[in-house]
Design a protein around this motif. Sequence first.
Motif, short mmCIF file in Angstrom:
data_model
loop_
_atom_site.label_atom_id
_atom_site.label_comp_id
_atom_site.label_asym_id
_atom_site.label_seq_id
_atom_site.Cartn_x
_atom_site.Cartn_y
_atom_site.Cartn_z
N VAL A 163 65.81 68.04 17.24
CA VAL A 163 65.29 68.82 18.25
C VAL A 163 64.99 67.55 19.37
N VAL A 164 65.41 67.89 20.62
CA VAL A 164 64.86 67.04 21.71
C VAL A 164 63.92 67.64 22.29
N LEU A 165 62.93 66.91 22.43
CA LEU A 165 61.34 67.37 23.16
C LEU A 165 61.23 66.65 24.51
N GLU A 166 60.89 67.31 25.27
CA GLU A 166 60.74 66.88 26.73
C GLU A 166 59.15 67.19 27.17
N ALA A 167 58.29 66.42 27.46
CA ALA A 167 57.04 66.59 27.92
C ALA A 167 57.14 66.96 29.61
N GLY A 168 56.58 67.93 30.10
CA GLY A 168 56.81 68.21 31.30
C GLY A 168 55.40 67.94 32.25
N SER A 169 54.20 67.47 31.29
CA SER A 169 53.04 67.44 32.29
C SER A 169 52.32 66.39 31.41
N ALA A 170 51.16 65.93 32.00
CA ALA A 170 50.33 65.02 31.26
C ALA A 170 49.55 65.68 29.96
N ARG A 171 49.31 67.17 30.14
CA ARG A 171 48.76 67.86 29.38
C ARG A 171 49.76 68.16 28.15
N GLY A 172 51.07 68.25 28.37
CA GLY A 172 52.00 68.33 27.44
C GLY A 172 52.25 67.11 26.47
N ALA A 173 52.19 65.95 27.30
CA ALA A 173 52.26 64.76 26.53
C ALA A 173 51.37 64.44 25.58
N ALA A 174 49.86 64.79 26.16
CA ALA A 174 48.73 64.60 25.38
C ALA A 174 48.97 65.33 23.97
N ALA A 175 49.46 66.50 24.24
CA ALA A 175 49.66 67.42 23.00
C ALA A 175 50.54 66.90 21.92
N VAL A 176 51.70 66.43 22.49
CA VAL A 176 52.58 65.57 21.60
C VAL A 176 51.97 64.42 20.80
N ASP A 177 51.19 63.56 21.82
CA ASP A 177 50.61 62.43 21.04
C ASP A 177 49.64 62.83 20.00
N ALA A 178 48.83 63.92 20.16
CA ALA A 178 47.96 64.39 19.22
C ALA A 178 48.49 64.75 17.87
N ALA A 179 49.82 65.32 17.77
CA ALA A 179 50.29 66.00 16.83
C ALA A 179 50.94 64.74 15.82
N ARG A 180 51.08 63.54 16.53
CA ARG A 180 51.46 62.47 15.90
C ARG A 180 52.76 62.37 15.33
N LEU A 181 53.58 62.67 15.80
CA LEU A 181 55.05 63.27 15.40
C LEU A 181 55.87 61.87 15.45
N CYS A 182 56.75 62.11 14.40
CA CYS A 182 57.73 60.94 14.21
C CYS A 182 59.10 61.14 15.13
N THR A 183 58.76 60.36 16.26
CA THR A 183 59.95 60.60 17.25
C THR A 183 60.81 59.38 17.26
N ARG A 184 62.04 59.61 17.77
CA ARG A 184 63.08 58.52 18.09
C ARG A 184 63.58 58.66 19.68
N ALA A 185 63.77 57.39 19.82
CA ALA A 185 64.39 57.47 21.53
C ALA A 185 65.56 58.19 21.55
N VAL A 186 65.64 58.77 22.73
CA VAL A 186 66.98 59.61 22.92
C VAL A 186 68.05 58.50 23.51
N GLU A 187 69.17 58.65 22.70
CA GLU A 187 70.21 57.71 23.18
C GLU A 187 71.28 58.54 23.75
N ASP A 188 72.26 57.71 24.14
CA ASP A 188 73.40 58.31 25.03
C ASP A 188 74.05 59.66 24.24
N GLU A 189 74.20 59.27 22.92
CA GLU A 189 75.04 60.48 22.19
C GLU A 189 74.14 61.73 22.06
#
Length: 346
Positions: A163-189
């Motif tokens: 799943v690709v996740l995009e934060a569209g606001s500061a509140r959205g980014a804060a909510a993602v940070d609070a969830a402490r998700l294991c994320t990876r960088a989105v590469e070209d593929e």
Amino acid sequence: MTADAVLLPNVDAVDVLRASLARDAVLWEPTVDVQGRCEWAPVTGREPFVWNAPRPLPTAKRFFFPARETLLRWGRDEVTETLPVVRPFVLFGVAACDVAAIACQDRFFTRDPYYRRRRDQALLVAVNCLAACAGGFCRDVGAGPFTERPFDIALTQLSDGRVVLEAGSARGAAAVDAARLCTRAVEDETRAAVAAARSTAAASFAERPFIAAALERLDGRNAGEPVGGPEWQALGPACFACTGCTSLCPTCSCFTIVDEADGSERGERVRFWDSCLLEGFQRESSGHHPAPTAADRVRRFWYHKLSPDFVPALGRIGCVGCGRCDTTCLGAIGALSVMRRLGISR
């Protein structure tokens, strides 16, 4: 997709996000009941998210613009404004068409404190549609199937389960940070996979050239043949003024205000949803009516929805292609049906 989008390894990570959001807010999601109807319902976040739930027939506008709302109360010696007290809430699984509609409502109600109280407490999590829904035509009116802002978080499920996740606001980014998700960088593929999913989703819509033809006719600045009075007169008898379309339309915002007294020098001023298709909506106290017939009211309604005249105020045309009006209309004159009549053989 922005440069700061991240990749979640699987859909389980989305459920971690949901559980985190539910700790501090009411979590609402499209939920299918035992009769197969899909509606917005509160959930705990502990149950798996239903990725393939159909679009809810009731729209998200009721969360921000309720069907009945008390604006103030009065007594013999005082008047008290009744601004709502709203607990933070999350709308998880908002489709692109409904995000576009919320953007329209945001502009219409920009100075309305009642709307703003609710809107400011909402966090919107959009889920990009991977295929056309039944009756939907968001692609043809620039409202989907992939969403644009004002989402706080947007999710795109890839064919391999990531799943690709995009934060569209500061509140959205804060909510993602609070969830402490294991994320990876989105590469070209991964970016290529998202682009392919977007193209596949767009290609899944039926080709309906009559939509562009009808919109061109409703744009009086173009050289095409304008819609004539006889065409509107033919549509008028099909409207039963049931208000199903305006109640379900996510961009409709007509209302009336009524003072309700209780007989003891006390009362309330209440705002109700109204409909421009009702005979009394625009009738003046003098008795004059600028839209005296059903055909006049149908014409006014669809010009408001489909002509470009209101783009400067709303940012887009008033139809987001969700198809709800076609689903509910007793007379078969929802948006798609009307554009088919106006656009074919022209």
